[in-house]
Scaffold this motif. Structure first.
Motif, PDB file in Angstrom:
ATOM      1  N   TYR A  10      -0.858   0.244  -3.753  1.00 12.20           N
ATOM      2  CA  TYR A  10       0.300   1.031  -4.121  1.00 12.20           C
ATOM      3  C   TYR A  10       0.073   0.817  -5.881  1.00 12.20           C
ATOM      4  O   TYR A  10       0.343  -0.287  -6.484  1.00 12.20           O
ATOM      5  N   SER A  11      -0.098   1.968  -6.544  1.00 14.25           N
ATOM      6  CA  SER A  11       0.027   1.885  -7.937  1.00 14.25           C
ATOM      7  C   SER A  11       1.034   2.966  -8.714  1.00 14.25           C
ATOM      8  O   SER A  11       1.619   3.969  -7.881  1.00 14.25           O
ATOM      9  N   PRO A  13      -1.182  -5.017   5.853  1.00 15.47           N
ATOM     10  CA  PRO A  13      -0.695  -4.295   4.590  1.00 15.47           C
ATOM     11  C   PRO A  13       0.772  -4.018   4.677  1.00 15.47           C
ATOM     12  O   PRO A  13       1.176  -3.448   5.853  1.00 15.47           O
ATOM     13  N   ALA A  14       1.619  -3.991   3.750  1.00 19.44           N
ATOM     14  CA  ALA A  14       2.999  -3.529   3.802  1.00 19.44           C
ATOM     15  C   ALA A  14       3.226  -2.314   2.994  1.00 19.44           C
ATOM     16  O   ALA A  14       2.458  -2.029   1.882  1.00 19.44           O
ATOM     17  N   LEU A  60       9.375  -6.303   2.544  1.00 16.99           N
ATOM     18  CA  LEU A  60       8.141  -5.599   2.385  1.00 16.99           C
ATOM     19  C   LEU A  60       6.964  -6.437   3.024  1.00 16.99           C
ATOM     20  O   LEU A  60       6.564  -7.313   1.930  1.00 16.99           O
ATOM     21  N   GLY A  61       6.794  -6.724   4.007  1.00 10.79           N
ATOM     22  CA  GLY A  61       5.704  -7.460   4.623  1.00 10.79           C
ATOM     23  C   GLY A  61       6.451  -8.763   5.215  1.00 10.79           C
ATOM     24  O   GLY A  61       5.549  -9.672   5.689  1.00 10.79           O
ATOM     25  N   TRP A  62       7.617  -8.877   5.522  1.00 10.31           N
ATOM     26  CA  TRP A  62       8.016  -9.768   5.877  1.00 10.31           C
ATOM     27  C   TRP A  62       9.315  -9.553   6.764  1.00 10.31           C
ATOM     28  O   TRP A  62       9.922  -8.360   6.253  1.00 10.31           O
ATOM     29  N   VAL A  87       0.816  -1.217   0.070  1.00 12.30           N
ATOM     30  CA  VAL A  87      -0.073   0.078  -0.116  1.00 12.30           C
ATOM     31  C   VAL A  87       0.560   1.126  -0.093  1.00 12.30           C
ATOM     32  O   VAL A  87       2.143   1.302   0.167  1.00 12.30           O
ATOM     33  N   ASN A  88       0.087   2.518  -0.310  1.00 13.46           N
ATOM     34  CA  ASN A  88       1.016   3.486  -0.296  1.00 13.46           C
ATOM     35  C   ASN A  88       0.648   4.365   1.177  1.00 13.46           C
ATOM     36  O   ASN A  88       0.399   3.626   2.040  1.00 13.46           O
ATOM     37  N   ALA A  89       1.118   5.355   1.355  1.00 16.06           N
ATOM     38  CA  ALA A  89       1.335   6.139   2.574  1.00 16.06           C
ATOM     39  C   ALA A  89      -0.200   6.320   3.022  1.00 16.06           C
ATOM     40  O   ALA A  89      -0.328   6.188   4.487  1.00 16.06           O
TER      41      ALA A  89
END
Ligand code: GLU
Length: 553
Positions: free
Chosen positions: A316-317, A374-375, A345-347, A309-311
């Protein structure tokens, strides 16, 4: 016996046991590889390498418009760039279509699927969530349930499922789709007076024979709720009530198998033991568990990864910045740094390490440390990490990488190679990405580009112009190879003009480079050399509207 040995449950299990961990990356190529997708590949790769298992590639290329040869080439290219080597030949999903169709035919034959025609569109093949659902491992009884339905819309019972309208908070009818019949075990439909209007068990034979029943005036559905559940290696126990599921299409009316069938059949064919993929697939997994069972295969274990995801916490795109692997490569990121960043990122490894090389990551990787939430993608953090990797690179490799980027700069055709070597050595520890080298033009051009506002504000500070003019004199005599001597000359000029020690450094940097950031100013002067330095100081003073004491070089 079809392609999927329906009675081969034992041999499947046995095969998997003998083969150990087998995971796959199963992208649908589109021409761009999103970091979320490649992170799934990376987690699969790390898991396989950690377990001493196999990492396979399956190209889900059934969308013929998007899965062009170029899109597939892009995918293979970024995997190679990131060092995501796969074992065995890649499996192209389109090559498996005949076996998917055979599996569908077999499901039809066994009455686990049925044909269904939508107006004029031809017949699709639809998989039936089995009425005898408890035969499927993971299906559990959750207790009795009651659903309010709107009496204005009749309850409809067909072999395809149960249609009804729910009731909104404001008492309005909310028509939903058709839920699978298996979701309504021992259903009783009753009206406002509590009278039973229909018992599903009583009409089941008729319904499966093709009758369609309409029950007007119903207000309540009572049934025993069942759910399909599985233990996700990341998210823990997940379940979905069957009354919220529908039978689903497995072969479209044009004869092409849909994602669900191809995906599951290929996982069986490839002997996949663990499916590690984005959590946008959780809903699919509930369906796939039924399909695995119907195909006579033991389902793999699942690990659904949190999304990136974004801030603001949104997916996140591209709108948030670089989102495709190719963007990072083009910007001059190092594959090792992106690999390291995405792995974390997520781990996490269970300690504070953030910079980990491939071997360390393989050693430490375990699915139980994949986070559930979410990361958040932090481009700054990635940039800094890339900078750390660049600082530690072999200087020759760094120079070559930077040189390749510099070739595309407007001054790229004027590069003196020996000078470039000195510049690269000076800038390596300050470089975050190779494209930073595009800002090194001031070393190679006669007159750098100045930011007039910045130059003016720095050079117009009290005492600066005088100090720079005095410095011009002393720099004529200083040995430019001696960084210490350059520093002394600058500090002496500052001191003589009554400036604080160091306060001439930034104005001097702006005067000789045109910018306000860079390597140490004395080292920069040494690389620039006397001629350019002596020419630029008066030029900058003029730009700032100040008259230099000596003529311009
Ligand atoms: N091709 C699908 C995707 O890219 C399948 C993913 C999977 O099962 O891992 O989303």
């Amino acid at each position: 016996m079809g392609a999927f040995g329906f009675r081969r449950l034992h041999s499947n299990r046995e095969r998997k046991r003998l083969m150990g961990v087998r995971v796959r990356f199963a992208p649908s190529p589109t021409g761009h590889v999103h970091i979320g997708n490649i992170r799934a590949a990376l987690f699969n790769w790390l898991f396989a390498r950690h377990e001493g298992g196999q990492f396979l590639l399956r190209v889900e290329d059934t969308d013929r418009e998007r899965s062009t040869p170029e899109a597939i080439a892009t995918l293979l290219d970024v995997m190679q760039w990131l060092g995501l080597a796969y074992d065995e030949e890649p499996l192209f999903q389109t090559s498996q279509e005949p076996s998917h169709c055979r599996a569908a035919a077999r499901l039809l034959e066994e009455n686990r699927a049925y044909r269904s025609a939508k107006d004029g569109e031809g017949e699709a093949i639809v998989f039936r969530i089995p009425w005898e659902a408890e035969q499927v491992p993971g299906v559990e009884v959750c207790g009795s349930a009651e659903l309010a339905v709107h009496p204005d819309e009749p309850v409809e019972v067909r072999a395809e499922g149960l249609g009804y309208a729910g009731v909104s908070k404001k008492g309005k009818a909310v028509t939903g789709g058709v839920s699978c019949l298996a979701g309504f075990r021992d259903l009783e439909v009753s009206d406002g007076g509590g009278r039973c209007l229909l018992v599903l068990a009583d009409v089941l034979d008729r319904v499966f024979a093709g009758d369609s029943l309409r029950v007007p005036g119903a207000v309540c559905l009572r049934f025993t709720r069942r759910a399909i559940a599985f233990t996700d290696l990341v998210k823990g126990r997940l379940s979905k009530p069957l009354d919220s599921m529908r039978d689903f299409v497995i072969v479209r009316s044009d004869g092409h198998p849909v994602f669900h069938l191809g995906n599951v059949c290929d996982d069986v064919t490839q002997g996949i033991t663990h499916i590690i993929r984005g959590d946008d697939h959780v809903e699919n997994t509930y369906r796939h568990l039924f399909l695995f069972h119907a195909l006579g295969a033991e389902p793999p274990r699942y690990a659904h990864l949190p999304m990136i995801v974004n801030a603001a916490g949104k997916p996140y795109s591209k709108r948030d910045g670089d989102a495709f692997v190719g963007d990072f490569r083009d910007k001059g990121y190092l594959p090792e740094a992106l690999f390291n960043y995405l792995a974390l990122l997520g781990w996490n490894p269970g300690d504070a390490r953030e910079k980990m090389d491939r071997a360390e990551l393989v050693r430490a990787f375990a699915l139980d440390r994949v986070q559930q939430s979410p990361a958040r993608m932090d481009p700054r953090k990635l940039l800094n990490l890339n900078g750390q990797y660049m600082a530690e690179m072999d200087p020759g490799a760094f120079r070559a990488g930077a040189r390749a980027v510099a070739a595309s700069a407007p001054w790229g055709d004027r590069i003196d190679e020996a000078l470039f070597g000195r510049v690269a050595a000076l800038m390596q520890t300050r470089t975050k990405v190779y494209t930073d080298a595009l800002g090194w033009g001031y070393f190679f051009v006669d007159t750098p580009e100045y930011d007039p506002k910045a130059v003016r504000s720095l050079l117009c500070r009290t005492g600066v112009a005088g100090a720079l003019s005095a410095l011009l004199e002393s720099l004529c005599r200083v040995d430019f190879a001696d960084v210490g001597a350059l520093e002394q000359a600058v500090q002496a000029a500052a001191g003589a003009a009554g400036l604080e020690p160091g306060s001439l450094n930034q104005p001097l940097r702006a005067a000789v480079t045109g910018c306000t950031v860079g390597a140490g100013v004395f080292e920069t002067l040494a690389v620039l050399g006397r001629k350019r330095t002596l020419a630029r100081i008066p030029h900058a003073l003029r730009l700032a509207g100040l008259v230099p004491a000596t003529g311009e070089g």
